[in-house]
Design a protein around this motif. Structure first.
Motif, short mmCIF file in Angstrom:
data_model
loop_
_atom_site.label_atom_id
_atom_site.label_comp_id
_atom_site.label_asym_id
_atom_site.label_seq_id
_atom_site.Cartn_x
_atom_site.Cartn_y
_atom_site.Cartn_z
N MET A 1 0.84 -1.19 0.00
CA MET A 1 0.00 0.00 0.00
C MET A 1 0.88 1.24 0.00
SD MET A 1 -2.94 1.19 2.74
CE MET A 1 -3.97 -0.19 2.30
N SER A 2 0.49 2.24 -0.79
CA SER A 2 1.24 3.49 -0.89
C SER A 2 1.21 4.25 0.43
CB SER A 2 0.65 4.35 -2.00
OG SER A 2 1.27 5.60 -2.06
N SER A 3 2.36 4.79 0.84
CA SER A 3 2.43 5.53 2.10
C SER A 3 2.74 7.00 1.83
CB SER A 3 3.50 4.94 3.01
OG SER A 3 4.78 5.04 2.43
N THR A 4 1.97 7.88 2.47
CA THR A 4 2.18 9.32 2.37
C THR A 4 2.52 9.85 3.76
OG1 THR A 4 0.63 9.55 0.53
CG2 THR A 4 1.13 11.55 1.79
N ILE A 5 3.63 10.55 3.86
CA ILE A 5 4.10 11.10 5.13
C ILE A 5 3.93 12.62 5.12
CG2 ILE A 5 6.15 11.53 6.56
CD1 ILE A 5 5.19 8.68 6.78
N VAL A 6 3.34 13.15 6.19
CA VAL A 6 3.34 14.58 6.45
C VAL A 6 4.34 14.82 7.57
CG1 VAL A 6 2.00 16.57 7.19
CG2 VAL A 6 0.94 14.83 5.74
N ILE A 7 5.31 15.70 7.33
CA ILE A 7 6.40 15.89 8.28
C ILE A 7 5.93 16.65 9.51
CG2 ILE A 7 8.71 16.85 8.64
CD1 ILE A 7 8.64 14.53 6.68
N ASP A 8 6.15 16.04 10.66
CA ASP A 8 5.83 16.65 11.95
C ASP A 8 7.14 17.16 12.57
OD1 ASP A 8 4.77 17.43 14.34
OD2 ASP A 8 4.31 15.41 15.07
N TYR A 9 7.31 18.51 12.57
CA TYR A 9 8.55 19.07 13.11
C TYR A 9 8.29 20.27 14.02
CZ TYR A 9 8.32 22.31 9.06
OH TYR A 9 7.94 23.23 8.11
N ALA A 28 -2.84 9.79 5.60
CA ALA A 28 -1.42 10.13 5.70
C ALA A 28 -0.94 9.98 7.14
CB ALA A 28 -1.19 11.55 5.21
N GLU A 29 0.33 9.66 7.28
CA GLU A 29 0.94 9.53 8.61
C GLU A 29 1.67 10.83 8.96
OE1 GLU A 29 4.15 6.78 11.11
OE2 GLU A 29 3.78 6.39 8.98
N LEU A 30 1.33 11.42 10.08
CA LEU A 30 2.01 12.60 10.58
C LEU A 30 3.14 12.13 11.48
CD1 LEU A 30 2.21 15.68 11.00
CD2 LEU A 30 0.56 15.43 12.87
N THR A 31 4.37 12.34 11.07
CA THR A 31 5.50 11.80 11.82
C THR A 31 6.78 12.55 11.52
OG1 THR A 31 6.76 9.77 12.32
CG2 THR A 31 6.05 10.09 10.04
N GLY A 32 7.69 12.47 12.47
CA GLY A 32 9.05 12.95 12.28
C GLY A 32 10.04 11.81 12.32
N ARG A 42 5.55 9.06 -0.71
CA ARG A 42 5.40 10.49 -0.94
C ARG A 42 5.61 11.23 0.37
NH1 ARG A 42 1.79 7.97 -3.94
NH2 ARG A 42 1.65 8.48 -6.18
N VAL A 43 6.18 12.41 0.29
CA VAL A 43 6.40 13.22 1.48
C VAL A 43 5.85 14.63 1.24
CG1 VAL A 43 8.18 14.41 2.83
CG2 VAL A 43 8.36 11.96 2.43
N ILE A 44 5.17 15.14 2.28
CA ILE A 44 4.66 16.51 2.26
C ILE A 44 5.28 17.27 3.42
CG2 ILE A 44 2.62 17.98 2.41
CD1 ILE A 44 0.99 15.64 1.28
N LEU A 45 5.89 18.41 3.12
CA LEU A 45 6.49 19.27 4.13
C LEU A 45 5.67 20.56 4.20
CD1 LEU A 45 8.85 19.92 6.11
CD2 LEU A 45 10.06 20.90 4.15
N PRO A 46 4.75 20.67 5.17
CA PRO A 46 3.97 21.90 5.31
C PRO A 46 4.66 22.87 6.27
CG PRO A 46 3.05 20.20 6.71
CD PRO A 46 4.34 19.65 6.12
N GLY A 47 3.96 23.90 6.70
CA GLY A 47 4.52 24.80 7.70
C GLY A 47 4.10 26.24 7.52
#
Length: 215
Positions: A1-9, A28-32, A42-47
Motif C-alpha cells: 500500500m502506498s504511504s504518504t508522510i506529512v512531516i511533523d517538526y 497520511a501519517e504525521l510523523t518525524g 510520498r512526502v509533504i512538508l507543510p509549515g
C-alpha cells in the motif's frame, strides 16, 4: 500500500494538511520518524511561520538529512508555504539563513511597491488565481496543478516572502499582485512547491492534493 508522510517538526499547520488529506480519502501519517520519512512513497512538508525557526527544527531532529535522502530517491515531494521556501538555498527573512538547498534560488520579501508605484500590502493575504509560466499551461502537465483552471480557480495565500528560483523555468506559476509577479509554485525534478495553502483552498485545493497523490 502506498504511504504518504506529512512531516511533523513542531511547526504549525500540519494538522490542517492532514485533515485535508483525510477529506479526500488519504490516511497520511504525521510523523518525524527518520526511517519512515526515508521509506515513504510520498512526502509533504507543510509549515507556517519564520524560516529560521523552521530550519532549526528540521536540523534539531535530523529531519533535514532524512528529507535529503528521500528527495534523492526521485519520489514525489511536496512543500507547502514555509515548506516550499525551505527548499531553496537561503532566505533573507530576519537576516540571512541557509535553507535545504534542494532547489537553487533564494527567498525574498515581497515588494511593497507595484511596478506602477502603487503601495502593496505585505503580507499578501487572500484568494488569487494562478498564472502559468507559459500561456498554454504546458508547464503544469504531469504536476498536481494539471487541470487547474487559471481563469476561474482561485487559491488562498498568506505570506510576506516568496521564492526566486535561479532558473526561471522552475517557477511554474505566479499570481498577479497589482502588476507584481509573486511566485506561487515551483517545480524541480521530483519536487513541487506551493506557496499557497491547498488545505485552505476548498475544492480547488482538494483537487490539487488529490492529483499529487496520483503522481
Amino acid at each position: 500500500m502506498s504511504s504518504t508522510i506529512v512531516i511533523d517538526y513542531g511547526i504549525g499547520n500540519v494538522f490542517s494538511v492532514c485533515n485535508a488529506l483525510r477529506a479526500i480519502g488519504c490516511q497520511a501519517e504525521l510523523t518525524g520518524d527518520l526511517s519512515a520519512i526515508r521509506g515513504a512513497d510520498r512526502v509533504i512538508l507543510p509549515g507556517v511561520g519564520a524560516f529560521a525557526r523552521a530550519m532549526d527544527a528540521l536540523h534539531a531532529e535530523g529531519i533535514s538529512d532524512a528529507l535529503r535522502d528521500f528527495v534523492g530517491t526521485g519520489r514525489p515531494f511536496l512543500g507547502i508555504c514555509i515548506g516550499m521556501q525551505l527548499l531553496m538555498d537561503r532566505s533573507s527573512e530576519f537576516g540571512d539563513t541557509e535553507g535545504l538547498g534542494f532547489v537553487p534560488g533564494t527567498v525574498e520579501r515581497i515588494s511593497s511597491q507595484s511596478p506602477s508605484g502603487r503601495h502593496l500590502r505585505v503580507p499578501h493575504i487572500g484568494w488569487a488565481s494562478l498564472v502559468p509560466s507559459d500561456a498554454s499551461a504546458e508547464c503544469w502537465r504531469q504536476t498536481a496543478l494539471e487541470g487547474v483552471d487559471a481563469a476561474d480557480d482561485a487559491v488562498y495565500f498568506v505570506h510576506s516572502y516568496h521564492c526566486r528560483p535561479t532558473a526561471s523555468e522552475q517557477r511554474i506559476a505566479h499570481v498577479d499582485y497589482d502588476g507584481l509577479e509573486v511566485t506561487a509554485a515551483i517545480r524541480y525534478e521530483n519536487i513541487l512547491g506551493l506557496q499557497f495553502h491547498p488545505e485552505r483552498s476548498g475544492r480547488v485545493g482538494q483537487n490539487i492534493l488529490r492529483r499529487f497523490l496520483t503522481i
